[in-house]
Design a protein around this motif. Structure first.
Motif, PDB file in Angstrom:
ATOM      1  N   HIS A  36      36.546  30.986  30.751  1.00  0.00           N
ATOM      2  CA  HIS A  36      36.649  30.743  32.194  1.00  0.00           C
ATOM      3  C   HIS A  36      35.536  29.858  32.734  1.00  0.00           C
ATOM      4  O   HIS A  36      35.569  29.467  33.887  1.00  0.00           O
ATOM      5  CB  HIS A  36      36.715  32.063  32.974  1.00  0.00           C
ATOM      6  N   MET A  37      34.553  29.483  31.911  1.00  0.00           N
ATOM      7  CA  MET A  37      33.475  28.595  32.362  1.00  0.00           C
ATOM      8  C   MET A  37      33.434  27.276  31.595  1.00  0.00           C
ATOM      9  O   MET A  37      32.636  26.408  31.921  1.00  0.00           O
ATOM     10  CB  MET A  37      32.129  29.304  32.222  1.00  0.00           C
ATOM     11  N   LEU A  40      34.219  23.458  33.452  1.00  0.00           N
ATOM     12  CA  LEU A  40      33.559  23.102  34.709  1.00  0.00           C
ATOM     13  C   LEU A  40      32.640  21.905  34.549  1.00  0.00           C
ATOM     14  O   LEU A  40      31.994  21.727  33.528  1.00  0.00           O
ATOM     15  CB  LEU A  40      32.755  24.292  35.239  1.00  0.00           C
ATOM     16  N   SER A  45      28.001  25.514  40.345  1.00  0.00           N
ATOM     17  CA  SER A  45      29.257  26.076  40.848  1.00  0.00           C
ATOM     18  C   SER A  45      29.831  27.079  39.865  1.00  0.00           C
ATOM     19  O   SER A  45      30.362  28.109  40.256  1.00  0.00           O
ATOM     20  CB  SER A  45      30.296  24.978  41.066  1.00  0.00           C
ATOM     21  N   GLY A  46      29.730  26.785  38.586  1.00  0.00           N
ATOM     22  CA  GLY A  46      30.220  27.709  37.565  1.00  0.00           C
ATOM     23  C   GLY A  46      29.501  29.037  37.602  1.00  0.00           C
ATOM     24  O   GLY A  46      30.119  30.093  37.491  1.00  0.00           O
ATOM     25  N   TYR A  49      30.707  30.757  41.113  1.00  0.00           N
ATOM     26  CA  TYR A  49      32.106  31.099  41.332  1.00  0.00           C
ATOM     27  C   TYR A  49      32.842  31.640  40.098  1.00  0.00           C
ATOM     28  O   TYR A  49      33.853  32.313  40.256  1.00  0.00           O
ATOM     29  CB  TYR A  49      32.868  29.879  41.859  1.00  0.00           C
ATOM     30  N   CYS A  50      32.392  31.340  38.901  1.00  0.00           N
ATOM     31  CA  CYS A  50      33.174  31.687  37.711  1.00  0.00           C
ATOM     32  C   CYS A  50      32.514  32.697  36.782  1.00  0.00           C
ATOM     33  O   CYS A  50      33.172  33.240  35.902  1.00  0.00           O
ATOM     34  CB  CYS A  50      33.486  30.436  36.904  1.00  0.00           C
ATOM     35  N   ARG A  52      31.139  35.973  35.099  1.00  0.00           N
ATOM     36  CA  ARG A  52      31.511  37.380  35.115  1.00  0.00           C
ATOM     37  C   ARG A  52      30.414  38.196  34.446  1.00  0.00           C
ATOM     38  O   ARG A  52      29.509  37.648  33.830  1.00  0.00           O
ATOM     39  CB  ARG A  52      32.825  37.575  34.366  1.00  0.00           C
TER      40      ARG A  52
END
Length: 63
Positions: A36-37, A40, A45-46, A49-50, A52
């Motif tokens: 999920h990263m 980018l 921003s990663g 917003y991304c 976990r």
């Protein structure tokens, strides 16, 4: 307050704000190689917003 100017603004630049011997520091070690990263283009921003909880490898407080 992650930078020296943030620390200066609250008059804590003697204790925090830069990585020097005798100063307090917090640090996160993260793994940004998860699915999920990966795609980018903006690293900040990663992180915001991304990222976990499974991306966190280690946490050091008052290091």
């Amino acid at each position: 307050m992650a930078t020296i100017n943030g620390a200066k603004s609250v008059l804590w630049d003697v204790e925090i704000g830069s990585l020097e011997v005798g100063k307090k520091a917090d640090m996160l070690v993260i793994n940004a190689s998860t699915w999920h990263m990966v795609t980018l283009h903006d690293c900040i921003s990663g992180l915001v917003y991304c990222m976990r909880t499974e991306n966190i490898i280690s946490v050091m407080c008052n290091g």
